[in-house]
Enzyme design. Sequence first.
Site: not given
Ligand code: NAD
Ligand code: TYD
Length: 335
Positions: A123-125, A150, A154
Amino acid sequence: MKILVTGGAGFIGSNFIRYWLKKYSDDEIVNLDKLTYAGHLSTTKDFSGNKNYKFIKGDICDSKIVDQAIEGTDMVVHFAAETHVDRSIVGPKTFILTNFVGTQVLLDAAVSHKVKRFHHVSTDEVFGALPLESTEKFNESTLYNPRSPYSASKAGSDHLVRAYHTTYGLPITITNCSNNFGPYSDPEKFIPRMITDLIDGSPVKIYGDGKHVRDWLYVEDHVRAIDAVLQKGKIGETYLVGGLTEDIPNLEVAKKLLKLFGKDESQIKFVPDRLGHDRRYAVDWSKIEKELGWKPEHNFEEWLVKTVNWYKENDWWWKPLKEEADKLYERTGQK
Ligand code: NAD
Ligand code: TYD
């Protein structure tokens, strides 16, 4: 080719598998997923019958299961993680276990099974937060400065992946991506939370002043970026992946959605801010564009509408998950 996908019952992992099975129909995919609160078999329903797909329920921290799942694998694409910042604030421990220790267990297995590629999805975070008033963007040289449990977990996993490349010669690549939106994103995350609240007739919830900025990317573009890195990426390299939004504050995203639902700003509820809330993320994705020819293809406006329609048409998928999300926000006082 045989690919081990971890976390393929979650948002991005499932979108990756759906895309891959369609595009590379001869490849085999093994999906190792623990099915936490964020992983669901309903998410994989449309491809679970594919003859080249196999599901293994298991924890990436369990070296025995990982060792079995990785057998005969050419590539590992590692998505499995605890991913929600708000959950990491109320309970950081599982983030360290899954994101850091789990990644180490997978890396060990990848080394001993001599996999040809270990791709780590990050992630960019990990880069921390940018000031609101700046035009600065994160790039591949930006120093790590994670600010939530988080992002710290990461960041730790990214360092481990690079260390295994340097120390053991494991052929790795990493992508650090901005915020994704699209089908199968859990209703606890910002955009799907607002969409499902609006469908249910509830107000949208905005943390703090709502001026926080995220870079939004449609999930299929992220999946295409991972594909580009797997096909053409250089071993040992990191690529940043971002979207087409230009500094859009959360409040503006909320207003767009309210408009799509024909509702006015009285449907905005300001709730207490997140602790340590990162102000702004912005991603410079010029490296992956220049070197691998990838760029985002889905613009925010049009694909936000399509995402809304997907949630309207697929309440069978998100309705059962909404209660779990609401429970979290009752606990954090952001309901
Ligand atoms: P998500 O939370 O939707 O899904 C995570 C999955 O991992 C779930 O199916 C969960 O059951 C599984 N999991 C969790 N712990 C586990 C473990 N110990 N063993 C096996 N499986 C396990 O996540 P996502 O949003 O699909 O994100 C996927 C990846 O992409 C992550 O590594 C996240 O850091 C990265 N990412 C997400 C975003 C975003 O916007 N969602 C952006 C950038 C990077
Ligand atoms: P989120 O989807 O949790 O992603 P991340 O914090 O990993 O970027 O949140 C996106 C942005 O939205 C973040 O600035 C927090 C804000 N947010 C709200 O304002 N209201 C909400 O109900 C949620 C879930 C997030």
